[in-house]
Design a protein around this motif. Structure first.
Motif, short mmCIF file in Angstrom:
data_model
loop_
_atom_site.label_atom_id
_atom_site.label_comp_id
_atom_site.label_asym_id
_atom_site.label_seq_id
_atom_site.Cartn_x
_atom_site.Cartn_y
_atom_site.Cartn_z
N ILE A 4 -12.72 -40.75 -64.51
CA ILE A 4 -13.36 -41.74 -65.36
C ILE A 4 -12.33 -42.80 -65.70
O ILE A 4 -11.14 -42.57 -65.63
CB ILE A 4 -13.90 -41.11 -66.65
CG1 ILE A 4 -12.76 -40.43 -67.42
CG2 ILE A 4 -15.00 -40.13 -66.37
CD1 ILE A 4 -13.18 -39.92 -68.77
N GLU A 163 -19.67 -40.69 -77.13
CA GLU A 163 -19.58 -39.25 -76.89
C GLU A 163 -19.04 -38.53 -78.12
O GLU A 163 -19.49 -37.44 -78.47
CB GLU A 163 -18.68 -38.98 -75.69
CG GLU A 163 -18.43 -37.51 -75.40
CD GLU A 163 -17.45 -37.30 -74.26
OE1 GLU A 163 -16.38 -36.72 -74.51
OE2 GLU A 163 -17.76 -37.72 -73.13
N SER A 462 -14.17 -35.11 -71.72
CA SER A 462 -13.99 -36.00 -70.57
C SER A 462 -12.63 -36.68 -70.56
O SER A 462 -12.21 -37.23 -69.55
CB SER A 462 -15.09 -37.06 -70.56
OG SER A 462 -15.07 -37.84 -71.74
#
Length: 541
Positions: A4, A163, A462
């Protein structure tokens, strides 16, 4: 693992510093390095007397305009603070948050004057400031706060903070008992919840301002409650902001700020040396360049202590570092202070593999041992004697490669043979980061403790660079969130730090000082968490 784009790299992307030779060539007439200037009244540098600890403080004149050079960002950049493509330099000038962090990492008021929680840490109530107006004259109310948070949570916004908040705020969990009261029912207890609203994506915007159906959106209007209002904005281009006389904390010292996009780092430094700009944004000067800037008659360097957190993640899921004995050996094999002295020329603080900066109130004041022979013995026990692998780096940030080389040289004594591999700056965070067994990285230190530990070290996050997983650590974070007693919660956070040092796949060699180029007429430049004080910064009277 699918890579990412990390939230921590600099908005605008580029952060490399020019070489000493390039700057000297572009700055004819500079004083010799033997006569390096040190700001009067500043504390001496910790190990280098030529780099001041902070910018000059003093009385700023009322008025004047500050000229800021920043890297040319994408043409898709926006003034929507919730976006991952926000034009970062404008945000703190145009907007306010409900709460913010001070220099000790303590959550303090901004648009919210006070807040409280139920004993279980589930229901939070924020009392908002009265009389606050947006730049277009609208009054700020709880409805605007609710809208701003919902905008961050909206999956279509793709906010880096979405998130984090979505794990705590469910649909319909926010309400406004009256126009100046905001109530939030969390999905699970969190004693540190207000601190999570300090992220720079959490600025407050007017209700409905992100909806295209309502006309120009917040991405171009920049309407907030901040100390400056927008007068011009061109994505990846020039822009300007003007003092907002009705700001609730008072009028800023400056009349306005003009922004210029200059893509090349060397060009930005040369513009500063030529007196064409007053401040370089989003560029951490390398040490040699900072020396040159400090030697000039027109510019100097503001030094923000421990503003950057440098890491060497070991991929927990890799064959090389799945064994805790190998991970422990990689830590015992090096002296972080030697990395600071070599890679940062002393302009930083040794981390000793604890990711929490020593200035934070919850910092664990314990230093792990440095023992290359013990590291060698652990590798032999693990069947990895003569351990050899690659360490991946890049010119993406000026300190990356010096840190990798210094670490390589340190661990040789333990029989560890590392090969430094340089990757392209353009592809480092898409092809190397979180994919190679051993790599280098960095973050800013302005994160609240809950976000730092949960976002970067919790199983499955993440942004967990090393993919480390430890159920005991995760349980400590859960317990800390549910613990409303400040002292006991601090102890839990310190226990979590101890586990990171002892077991994790993450090394923190150092916290680096950010070296910011500023004009000699600039006063009261104060930075924390990569933001500076727009109210106080000004030009010398």
């Amino acid at each position: 693992m699918t890579p990412i784009v990390p939230e921590h790299p600099r908005p605008g992307g580029e952060s490399r510093g020019p070489s000493r030779r390039t700057v000297l060539a572009g700055a004819a007439g500079l004083a010799s390095l033997a006569g390096l200037f040190t700001l009067a009244g500043c504390a001496p540098a910790r190990s280098d007397p030529t780099i001041p600890e902070a910018a000059a403080t003093g009385t700023a004149q009322r008025g004047g305009r500050l000229r800021i050079a920043r890297p040319a960002a994408s043409a898709a950049e926006t003034l929507d603070s919730a976006s991952s493509l926000s034009a970062y330099e404008y945000l703190g000038a145009l907007y306010n948050r409900l709460v913010k962090l001070d220099e000790q990492g303590v959550t303090v008021p901004d648009l919210a004057e006070e807040w409280s929680a139920t004993p279980d840490g589930v229901t939070w109530t924020f009392r908002l400031r009265s009389g606050v107006r947006f730049h277009d004259g609208r009054r700020f109310t709880a409805a605007d706060a609710i809208y701003s948070i919902e905008h961050i949570l909206d999956p279509e916004t793709a906010s880096p903070q979405g998130e984090v908040l979505a794990a705590m705020i469910g649909p319909g969990s926010m309400s406004a008992p009256d126009p100046l009261t905001l109530r939030i029912e969390l999905l699970t207890p969190n004693a540190e919840f207000p601190s999570l609203l300090t992220a720079y994506q959490c600025y407050i915007i007017p209700e409905g301002s992100a909806e295209p159906a309502n006309g120009p959106t917040i991405g171009t209007t920049g309407i907030g409650t901040g100390p400056f209002r927008l007068s011009g904005f061109e994505p990846a281009g020039t822009g300007s902001i003007e003092a907002y006389d009705d700001h609730f904390a008072g009028r800023p010292a400056l009349d306005g700020i003009d922004f210029y996009s200059i893509q090349d780092t060397t060009a930005r430094v040369n513009a500063l040396l030529a007196g064409q700009i007053d401040l370089i944004s989003q560029t951490n000067l390398d040490f040699a360049t900072a020396q040159v800037v400090s030697a000039s008659s027109t510019a100097t360097v503001a030094r923000s202590a421990n503003a950057q957190w440098y890491t060497i993640p070991m991929l927990f899921t890799s064959a090389e570092f799945s064994d805790p004995l190998v991970r422990q050996a990689m830590k015992l094999a090096y002296d972080p202070q030697a990395i600071v002295d070599t890679a940062l020329q002393g302009t930083g603080t040794a981390g000793w593999d604890n990711p929490v900066p020593p200035t934070r109130a919850v910092w664990l004041d314990e230093q792990r041992e440095y023992d290359p022979e013990k590291a060698r013995a652990l590798l032999k026990k693990a069947g990895r004697e003569g351990f050899r692998t690659d360490i991946h780096t890049s010119s993406y940030e000026s300190v990356f490669t010096p840190m990798a080389v210094a670490y390589r040289d340190q661990v040789k004594q333990a029989g560890i043979d590392l090969v430094v591999k340089n990757a392209s700056a353009d592809s480092y965070y898409t092809q190397i980061w979180m994919q190679k067994p051993l790599m280098v990285s960095y973050w800013f230190t302005g994160r609240p403790i809950d976000q730092l530990l949960n976002q970067i070290f919790r199983t499955g996050s993440s942004y967990n660079e090393s993919a480390w997983s430890n159920p005991t650590f995760d349980a400590l974070l859960d317990d800390a969130r549910a613990e409303m007693d400040d002292g006991r919660r601090a102890t839990l956070y310190q226990d979590a730090q101890r586990l990171i040092v002892e077991d994790s796949a993450d090394m923190t060699p150092m916290f680096g000082d950010r070296l910011v180029g500023i004009g000699r007429d600039v006063v009261n430049y104060r930075e924390y968490g990569f933001e500076f004080d727009y109210l106080q910064i000004g030009l010398r009277a």
